[in-house]
Design an enzyme around this catalytic site. Structure first.
Site, PDB file in Angstrom:
ATOM      1  N   HIS A 175      66.782  72.661  87.074  1.00  0.00           N
ATOM      2  CA  HIS A 175      65.874  72.240  88.157  1.00  0.00           C
ATOM      3  C   HIS A 175      66.435  71.136  89.039  1.00  0.00           C
ATOM      4  O   HIS A 175      67.180  70.291  88.567  1.00  0.00           O
ATOM      5  CB  HIS A 175      64.549  71.764  87.545  1.00  0.00           C
ATOM      6  CG  HIS A 175      63.924  72.802  86.675  1.00  0.00           C
ATOM      7  ND1 HIS A 175      63.976  72.733  85.304  1.00  0.00           N
ATOM      8  CD2 HIS A 175      63.289  73.946  86.983  1.00  0.00           C
ATOM      9  CE1 HIS A 175      63.374  73.803  84.801  1.00  0.00           C
ATOM     10  NE2 HIS A 175      62.954  74.552  85.796  1.00  0.00           N
TER      11      HIS A 175
ATOM     12  N   SER B 290      58.679  77.421  87.025  1.00  0.00           N
ATOM     13  CA  SER B 290      58.837  75.980  86.833  1.00  0.00           C
ATOM     14  C   SER B 290      59.205  75.220  88.101  1.00  0.00           C
ATOM     15  O   SER B 290      58.990  74.015  88.164  1.00  0.00           O
ATOM     16  CB  SER B 290      59.917  75.724  85.784  1.00  0.00           C
ATOM     17  OG  SER B 290      61.124  76.361  86.171  1.00  0.00           O
TER      18      SER B 290
ATOM     19  N   ASP C 287      67.747  68.605  85.635  1.00  0.00           N
ATOM     20  CA  ASP C 287      68.083  69.102  84.298  1.00  0.00           C
ATOM     21  C   ASP C 287      68.876  70.391  84.446  1.00  0.00           C
ATOM     22  O   ASP C 287      69.332  70.715  85.542  1.00  0.00           O
ATOM     23  CB  ASP C 287      66.825  69.262  83.423  1.00  0.00           C
ATOM     24  CG  ASP C 287      65.926  70.402  83.884  1.00  0.00           C
ATOM     25  OD1 ASP C 287      66.291  71.124  84.837  1.00  0.00           O
ATOM     26  OD2 ASP C 287      64.837  70.573  83.287  1.00  0.00           O
TER      27      ASP C 287
END
Ligand SMILES: *[C@@H]1O[C@H](CO)[C@@H](O)[C@H](O)[C@H]1NC(C)=O
Ligand SMILES: *[C@@H]1O[C@H](CO)[C@@H](O)[C@H](O)[C@H]1NC(C)=O
Ligand SMILES: *[C@@H]1O[C@H](CO)[C@@H](O)[C@H](O)[C@H]1NC(C)=O
Ligand SMILES: *[C@@H]1O[C@H](CO)[C@@H](O)[C@H](O)[C@H]1NC(C)=O
Ligand SMILES: *[C@@H]1O[C@H](CO)[C@@H](O)[C@H](O)[C@H]1NC(C)=O
Ligand SMILES: *[C@@H]1O[C@H](CO)[C@@H](O)[C@H](O)[C@H]1NC(C)=O
Ligand SMILES: *[C@@H]1O[C@H](CO)[C@@H](O)[C@H](O)[C@H]1NC(C)=O
Length: 371
Positions: A336, A42, A333
């Site tokens: 990240h 991600s 978040d």
């Protein structure tokens, strides 16, 4: 206890950051690389998982993308751009990362014209081990599978350009890889019956095979992100007594970084045309956490968007608490970085002059090597 070495390290980091902040206002395009191929999780995904049935590792709804052009939630796990976007932007004539492979294959009319500038294969939740991410997120594209997809693309490029030109393009392309954190997060979540030493051995061994497969397909220039201090992300602080970092997880990150460096050194002596840069995301991020204000951040523990302690319990949604000044936060978040932190990291890896943050050469030097 803070020793002199630590102090010097922090000091050089601050000087370097000032340099980065200053120079990022100027135009810093250096190498017009032939193409960029991106692999991993991600941290560099630009929407792969939007095309997977039932994947829970997605970022295609607000507030993701709130600072992206037109406030679009693209699948990037960020308020805006991610590190892959900035690396692509500064390495050549790109506005952002190349598109996700699974997005490109849907557009058959433009597939061929797009792929020769690069492709992004990264998939949120994935890891080096094939099983990583599948238990928690149901559907992710493992690194092994990403490399198989690259093999398909390589074949497509050869069909378009012919063998000689395709091989040259593939050899001069930049291969960006950011992976490994999820292998440790899965171990943390599910407590698999494997020792840390065994896990790190498995990871290193598997990663070596994956790099060899890429090399055998013609890849030569590997820009690799080490894993960050995973024990300090909001998701882990939220479940750790006192909101501390989990130093066990952090030590795994450091051990794995050293193991990766050893592996790359062996790999490059066994494969003479290989060049690599390894970024020390651990040290960069720890430098920011330990020197928040001097690094230009106000909040380095809590996420900007999420719920619960440190906003570390759930992913960001429109029902989450959202901070106002996103640029003051290190974490967007629970896992990240914000767009601002992503940009700083990318600039550091591209242009660092010393050996602390990227070894043995920086990404911009790697990009200019000709094969
Ligand atoms: C995903 O699900 C849709 C609808 O259920 C189906 O048509 C499609 O074939 C599935 N795709 C894959 C890759 O399994
Ligand atoms: C790319 O290569 C794969 C595998 O050889 C093939 O199935 C696919 O049709 C090719 N795509 C294009 C657009 O040529
Ligand atoms: C920290 O992470 C390790 C490794 O997953 C785990 O065994 C340990 O229980 C965690 N410590 C705390 C305090 O949560
Ligand atoms: C965990 O591994 C140890 C040593 O490999 C083994 O003796 C033990 O039975 C395993 N436990 C479980 C629950 O699988
Ligand atoms: C990693 O390697 C460096 C340099 O060789 C060494 O100083 C450090 O202690 C090692 N760290 C770990 C966690 O093994
Ligand atoms: C690239 O790799 C080759 C072979 O290992 C090596 O001789 C060369 O010095 C490397 N280039 C740079 C700029 O590090
Ligand atoms: C990148 O590294 C090279 C060689 O290590 C160095 O000469 C160059 O100054 C670095 N780039 C920047 C912008 O500092």
């Amino acid at each position: 206890m803070v020793n002199l070495g630590d102090l010097l390290l922090r000091y050089s980091f601050l000087i370097f950051m000032l340099h980065v902040i200053w120079s990022s206002n100027n135009k810093l395009v250096i190498a017009d690389v032939s193409a960029i191929f991106i692999f991993g999780d991600s941290t560099v995904d630009v929407g792969t998982n939007n095309y997977l049935n039932g994947s829970l590792a997605t970022a295609n709804e607000p507030y993701y993308g709130i600072d992206y052009p037109h406030h679009t939630a693209t699948g990037r796990f960020s308020n805006g751009f991610n590190p892959a976007d900035y690396i692509a932007r500064y390495l050549g004539n790109y506005k952002k990362s190349p598109s996700a492979f699974l997005a490109l294959v849907q557009k058959t009319s433009t597939f061929k014209s797009s792929i020769s500038r690069g492709v992004n294969f990264a998939s949120g939740g994935s890891g080096i081990l094939d099983d990583t991410g599948n238990r928690g997120f149901h559907n992710v594209v493992s690194l092994t599978r990403q490399i198989e997809q690259f093999q398909t693309v390589r074949g497509n490029i050869t069909e378009i350009l012919g063998d000689v030109k395709a091989s040259k393009l593939i050899a001069n392309a930049f291969y960006l890889i950011s992976v490994g954190s999820n292998d440790f997060f899965d171990q943390f979540r599910y407590n698999y019956n494997i020792s840390a030493a065994e896990l790190i051995f498995d990871l290193t061994d598997t990663f070596a095979n994956q790099l060899q497969n890429l090399y055998n397909l013609g890849a030569r220039k590997f820009g690799i992100f080490g894993i960050p201090p995973i024990g300090c992300c909001p998701a882990i602080r939220a479940v750790t007594p006192g909101g501390a970092c989990n130093e066990t997880l952090n030590s795994y990150a450091q051990i794995f970084y050293n193991a990766t460096f050893n592996l790359l050194q062996h790999f490059s002596s066994a494969n003479p045309e290989m060049n690599f840069s390894l970024g020390n995301s651990f040290l960069m991020t720890k430098g920011v956490i330990d020197n928040a204000a001097a690094s230009g951040f106000v909040e380095v523990k809590e996420a900007c968007c999420g719920t619960g302690p440190f906003k570390g319990i759930d992913k960001c949604t429109q029902k989450s608490d959202l901070c106002k000044k996103r640029d003051e936060y290190l974490f967007w978040d629970r896992f990240h970085p914000t767009q601002k932190a992503a940009k700083m990291a990318a600039l550091t890896l591209l242009y660092a002059t010393g050996q602390e943050f990227v070894i043995p050469i920086n990404f911009s030097t790697l990009a200019t090597i000709q094969h």
